[in-house]
Motif scaffolding. Sequence first.
Motif, PDB file in Angstrom:
ATOM      1  N   PRO A 284       0.816  -1.203   0.000  1.00  0.00           N
ATOM      2  CA  PRO A 284       0.000   0.000   0.000  1.00  0.00           C
ATOM      3  C   PRO A 284       0.860   1.268   0.000  1.00  0.00           C
ATOM      4  O   PRO A 284       1.882   1.351   0.665  1.00  0.00           O
TER       5      PRO A 284
ATOM      6  N   ASP B 138       1.175   5.545   0.468  1.00  0.00           N
ATOM      7  CA  ASP B 138       0.651   6.582   1.364  1.00  0.00           C
ATOM      8  C   ASP B 138      -0.282   7.535   0.636  1.00  0.00           C
ATOM      9  O   ASP B 138      -1.137   8.161   1.262  1.00  0.00           O
TER      10      ASP B 138
ATOM     11  N   ARG C  78      -2.982   2.878   1.547  1.00  0.00           N
ATOM     12  CA  ARG C  78      -3.182   2.374   2.912  1.00  0.00           C
ATOM     13  C   ARG C  78      -4.376   3.077   3.565  1.00  0.00           C
ATOM     14  O   ARG C  78      -4.710   4.198   3.191  1.00  0.00           O
TER      15      ARG C  78
END
Length: 164
Positions: free
Chosen positions: A2, A4, A34
């Motif tokens: 994931p 940011d 994420r």
Amino acid sequence: APFDALICMGNVWPQLVAEADARAAAATFGELVRPGGLVLLGLKAVAVRLESGETYMPLLERQYEGRPLWFVRFVDLSLAPLDDGTRVAEFHMVVVAGDSTTGPESTEALLHRTSRVRAWSPDELHSWLEARGFEQVRVSGKLDDPDSPSSGEDVFASMRVPAR
């Protein structure tokens, strides 16, 4: 993944005309970013043009190898909505090289591209993103100020991916 953050600029988002394609893209944002991560969209909210009836965007001039290039951009607003009610338009980009001071023989049409786009309004975009489960959705008129009202067609949407 994931990641940011995910950034989708340059009027890519309206190219997802079909509702299924937009939903698939939004779901993919949630897979790539994420929980709590940032998603940022930049686009022309073409519905603003539909509401005003103004089809032409401001003329842009750029220089390339000492020669002026003119970017003529306009939107065909006469397209019927899709079967599901989605409003669409055709976005035209014409690039012309030349200078009006040297006469028409020195001008040259370099490009004419047309693409069908989804005619989002700022409010519709905001509601749609919230309905997909994104949090802290903001639709603004400035990239560096998420609280700036979206008074025109240039809009930026920022949102957070919810916890899974």
